[in-house]
Design a protein around this motif. Structure first.
Motif, PDB file in Angstrom:
ATOM      1  N   GLU A  15      -2.652   3.498  -3.579  1.00 59.48           N
ATOM      2  CA  GLU A  15      -1.718   3.345  -4.500  1.00 59.48           C
ATOM      3  C   GLU A  15      -0.850   2.865  -4.442  1.00 59.48           C
ATOM      4  O   GLU A  15       0.583   3.046  -5.144  1.00 59.48           O
ATOM      5  N   CYS A  16      -0.280   3.156  -2.591  1.00 62.53           N
ATOM      6  CA  CYS A  16       0.882   2.626  -2.140  1.00 62.53           C
ATOM      7  C   CYS A  16       0.971   1.842  -1.686  1.00 62.53           C
ATOM      8  O   CYS A  16      -0.009   0.967  -0.884  1.00 62.53           O
ATOM      9  N   TRP A  17       2.075   0.299  -1.858  1.00 58.75           N
ATOM     10  CA  TRP A  17       1.835  -1.151  -1.491  1.00 58.75           C
ATOM     11  C   TRP A  17       2.554  -1.152  -1.246  1.00 58.75           C
ATOM     12  O   TRP A  17       3.337  -2.601  -0.682  1.00 58.75           O
TER      13      TRP A  17
ATOM     14  N   ARG B 156       0.701  -5.204   1.650  1.00 51.46           N
ATOM     15  CA  ARG B 156      -0.224  -4.412   3.205  1.00 51.46           C
ATOM     16  C   ARG B 156      -1.346  -5.459   3.705  1.00 51.46           C
ATOM     17  O   ARG B 156      -2.239  -6.479   3.303  1.00 51.46           O
TER      18      ARG B 156
ATOM     19  N   ASN C  29      -1.944  -4.831  -4.742  1.00 56.54           N
ATOM     20  CA  ASN C  29      -2.780  -4.114  -5.219  1.00 56.54           C
ATOM     21  C   ASN C  29      -3.968  -3.998  -4.769  1.00 56.54           C
ATOM     22  O   ASN C  29      -4.497  -4.903  -3.423  1.00 56.54           O
TER      23      ASN C  29
ATOM     24  N   PRO D 222       7.609   0.520  -0.248  1.00 56.09           N
ATOM     25  CA  PRO D 222       8.717   0.988  -0.396  1.00 56.09           C
ATOM     26  C   PRO D 222       9.216   1.358  -1.880  1.00 56.09           C
ATOM     27  O   PRO D 222      10.032   2.945  -2.440  1.00 56.09           O
TER      28      PRO D 222
ATOM     29  N   ALA E 138      -1.598   4.708   4.144  1.00 54.73           N
ATOM     30  CA  ALA E 138      -1.280   5.936   2.443  1.00 54.73           C
ATOM     31  C   ALA E 138      -2.034   5.431   1.670  1.00 54.73           C
ATOM     32  O   ALA E 138      -2.975   4.609   2.612  1.00 54.73           O
TER      33      ALA E 138
ATOM     34  N   THR F 183       7.260   0.247  -4.990  1.00 52.33           N
ATOM     35  CA  THR F 183       6.531   0.320  -5.455  1.00 52.33           C
ATOM     36  C   THR F 183       5.758   1.889  -5.985  1.00 52.33           C
ATOM     37  O   THR F 183       5.645   2.725  -4.499  1.00 52.33           O
ATOM     38  N   SER F 184       4.623   2.339  -6.568  1.00 49.67           N
ATOM     39  CA  SER F 184       4.133   3.646  -6.169  1.00 49.67           C
ATOM     40  C   SER F 184       2.841   3.204  -7.320  1.00 49.67           C
ATOM     41  O   SER F 184       1.713   3.587  -7.298  1.00 49.67           O
ATOM     42  N   SER F 185       2.469   1.546  -7.458  1.00 51.38           N
ATOM     43  CA  SER F 185       1.179   1.364  -7.501  1.00 51.38           C
ATOM     44  C   SER F 185       0.861  -0.070  -6.902  1.00 51.38           C
ATOM     45  O   SER F 185       0.984  -0.921  -5.805  1.00 51.38           O
TER      46      SER F 185
ATOM     47  N   PRO G 226       1.361   0.569   4.288  1.00 49.44           N
ATOM     48  CA  PRO G 226       2.662  -0.667   3.118  1.00 49.44           C
ATOM     49  C   PRO G 226       3.787  -0.986   4.133  1.00 49.44           C
ATOM     50  O   PRO G 226       3.993  -0.080   5.413  1.00 49.44           O
TER      51      PRO G 226
END
Length: 74
Positions: free
Chosen positions: A66-68, A18, A32, A70, A63, A72-74, A12
Motif C-alpha cells: 500500500e506504500c509507494w 519502488r 503501484n 513518502p 513497507a 502517497t499512501s496508495s 519506497p
C-alpha cells in the motif's frame, strides 16, 4: 507460480516508486501494484494485479504493497 522465483520489491524511494527485482535482475521502478504485475508479465510471470499484494513469493521490503513513496499512501 514456481517457488524458486524470487521477487523483491524494494522500499519506497524518497522520490516515490519502488524498484522491482526478479532473481536479482532489476525490472523497473513501480508506482503501484499494477506496475509490479506488468513488470512480472513482461518477465514471463503471469499474475493478476489483484493477487500481487498477497503472493507469498513477493518480498515487500520496508513497507507493504500500500506504500509507494513518502507523499502517497496508495
Amino acid at each position: 507460480m514456481s517457488g524458486s522465483i524470487r521477487v523483491i520489491v524494494q522500499p519506497p524511494s524518497s522520490t516515490g516508486g519502488r524498484r522491482v527485482r526478479v532473481d536479482g535482475k532489476i525490472l523497473g521502478l513501480a508506482h503501484n501494484v499494477a506496475d509490479v504485475a506488468e513488470f512480472l508479465r513482461r518477465a514471463g510471470l503471469e499474475i493478476d494485479p489483484a493477487e500481487v499484494a498477497g503472493a507469498p513469493w513477493v518480498d515487500w521490503r520496508g513497507a507493504g504493497p500500500e506504500c509507494w513513496g513518502p507523499e502517497t499512501s496508495s
